[in-house]
Motif scaffolding. Structure first.
Motif, PDB file in Angstrom:
ATOM      1  N   ASP A   1      11.748 -25.718 -66.852  1.00 21.79           N
ATOM      2  CA  ASP A   1      11.904 -25.620 -68.202  1.00 21.79           C
ATOM      3  C   ASP A   1      13.241 -24.983 -68.924  1.00 21.79           C
ATOM      4  O   ASP A   1      13.220 -23.929 -69.670  1.00 21.79           O
ATOM      5  CB  ASP A   1      10.587 -24.345 -68.568  1.00 21.79           C
ATOM      6  CG  ASP A   1       9.153 -24.907 -68.428  1.00 21.79           C
ATOM      7  OD1 ASP A   1       8.988 -26.064 -68.474  1.00 21.79           O
ATOM      8  OD2 ASP A   1       8.490 -24.235 -68.080  1.00 21.79           O
ATOM      9  N   GLY A   2      13.998 -25.535 -68.494  1.00 25.15           N
ATOM     10  CA  GLY A   2      15.509 -25.212 -68.901  1.00 25.15           C
ATOM     11  C   GLY A   2      15.997 -23.979 -68.195  1.00 25.15           C
ATOM     12  O   GLY A   2      17.003 -23.650 -68.646  1.00 25.15           O
ATOM     13  N   VAL A   3      15.588 -23.672 -67.226  1.00 29.03           N
ATOM     14  CA  VAL A   3      15.972 -22.260 -66.602  1.00 29.03           C
ATOM     15  C   VAL A   3      16.349 -22.471 -65.041  1.00 29.03           C
ATOM     16  O   VAL A   3      15.457 -23.288 -64.626  1.00 29.03           O
ATOM     17  CB  VAL A   3      14.954 -20.990 -66.571  1.00 29.03           C
ATOM     18  CG1 VAL A   3      15.505 -19.878 -65.809  1.00 29.03           C
ATOM     19  CG2 VAL A   3      14.482 -20.591 -67.956  1.00 29.03           C
ATOM     20  N   ILE A   4      17.685 -22.209 -64.651  1.00 31.17           N
ATOM     21  CA  ILE A   4      17.719 -22.462 -63.325  1.00 31.17           C
ATOM     22  C   ILE A   4      17.126 -21.433 -62.385  1.00 31.17           C
ATOM     23  O   ILE A   4      17.126 -20.089 -62.658  1.00 31.17           O
ATOM     24  CB  ILE A   4      19.348 -22.439 -62.992  1.00 31.17           C
ATOM     25  CG1 ILE A   4      20.076 -23.418 -63.725  1.00 31.17           C
ATOM     26  CG2 ILE A   4      19.829 -22.413 -61.787  1.00 31.17           C
ATOM     27  CD1 ILE A   4      21.427 -23.411 -63.453  1.00 31.17           C
ATOM     28  N   VAL A   5      16.371 -21.757 -61.349  1.00 29.81           N
ATOM     29  CA  VAL A   5      15.567 -21.432 -60.422  1.00 29.81           C
ATOM     30  C   VAL A   5      15.879 -21.434 -59.043  1.00 29.81           C
ATOM     31  O   VAL A   5      15.970 -22.468 -58.691  1.00 29.81           O
ATOM     32  CB  VAL A   5      13.801 -21.615 -60.712  1.00 29.81           C
ATOM     33  CG1 VAL A   5      13.328 -20.752 -59.666  1.00 29.81           C
ATOM     34  CG2 VAL A   5      13.550 -21.429 -62.199  1.00 29.81           C
ATOM     35  N   ALA A   6      16.172 -20.338 -58.386  1.00 33.50           N
ATOM     36  CA  ALA A   6      16.615 -20.346 -57.107  1.00 33.50           C
ATOM     37  C   ALA A   6      15.689 -20.695 -56.055  1.00 33.50           C
ATOM     38  O   ALA A   6      14.507 -20.120 -56.471  1.00 33.50           O
ATOM     39  CB  ALA A   6      17.415 -18.916 -56.589  1.00 33.50           C
ATOM     40  N   ARG A   7      15.691 -21.809 -55.356  1.00 37.97           N
ATOM     41  CA  ARG A   7      14.985 -21.991 -54.347  1.00 37.97           C
ATOM     42  C   ARG A   7      15.086 -21.229 -52.880  1.00 37.97           C
ATOM     43  O   ARG A   7      16.153 -20.884 -52.447  1.00 37.97           O
ATOM     44  CB  ARG A   7      15.024 -23.434 -53.921  1.00 37.97           C
ATOM     45  CG  ARG A   7      14.515 -24.501 -54.807  1.00 37.97           C
ATOM     46  CD  ARG A   7      15.175 -25.906 -54.510  1.00 37.97           C
ATOM     47  NE  ARG A   7      14.937 -26.299 -53.202  1.00 37.97           N
ATOM     48  CZ  ARG A   7      13.677 -26.813 -52.909  1.00 37.97           C
ATOM     49  NH1 ARG A   7      12.779 -27.291 -53.795  1.00 37.97           N
ATOM     50  NH2 ARG A   7      13.658 -27.447 -51.704  1.00 37.97           N
TER      51      ARG A   7
END
Length: 200
Positions: free
Chosen positions: A40-46
């Motif tokens: 949703d347009g946000v960088i999320v760390a894996r």
């Protein structure tokens, strides 16, 4: 917090997306010290994957590669372009490579994905059980496998098929959960000794 920035994200601004979120084209060049997805347009760390997670992922990848039929190919940890602001990275995908310009392809377009496989980790249960299957089903990915350890610490593959009318997944008729051995005909015939993946 958001930023009015409309240009590419930088290593100093990636954590402050614009009001409507980053697009993949704004962030694909980033060199961050962690693996990430765009949600949703946000960088999320894996999260950091365990050795067990990677052994199971790679074992399933190898089984799929051994059984592959044209025009399909298999990749691990490859981003899938759902839209400009969503590029999840399933653990394994089977995709149709026809008419894809591979040298210019940053992500596999979601309409080319035939199977998405997620190996559940402690930090990804909600995402792998709820968010990702809903996302892939809504975008007409025909098959989804959710892989978990059962109560006896055996590998269990939960196999789902797409209901094209409701755009939701339902358990595969006759074999919704595979224990000990994976045997399925779709998206092509595959067999795999699940116990051997963890040396049980």
């Amino acid at each position: 917090m958001t930023t009015p920035q409309r240009g590419p994200a930088t290593e100093d601004t990636w954590m402050f997306p614009p009001l409507h979120g980053w697009t993949f084209d704004q962030v694909k060049h980033l060199e961050l010290p962690f693996d990430w997805e765009l949600v949703d347009g946000v960088i999320v760390a894996r999260g950091q994957a365990s050795v067990l997670h990677n052994e199971v992922r790679d074992g399933l990848r190898d089984a799929l590669k051994a059984a592959i039929v044209a025009p399909y190919r298999v990749l691990t940890e490859q981003c899938v372009r759902v839209d400009d602001r969503n590029t999840p990275k399933p653990d394994v995908i089977v995709y149709d490579r026809r008419k894809l310009n591979l040298p210019g392809c940053d992500c596999i377009p979601v309409h080319k994905v035939t199977l998405a496989v997620e190996v559940v980790s402690p930090g990804s249960r909600q995402v792998d059980r709820v968010h990702k299957p809903a996302l892939f089903a809504a975008n007409k990915v025909p098959y989804y496998w959710r892989v978990e350890m059962d109560r006896e610490q055996r590998v269990a593959v939960h196999e789902y098929w797409l209901n094209a009318d409701t755009l939701s997944y339902f358990p595969a008729p006759g074999h919704p959960v595979h224990h000990n051995k994976l045997v399925t005909e779709l998206p092509f015939p595959v067999e795999n000794d699940l116990d051997a993946l963890v040396d049980i």
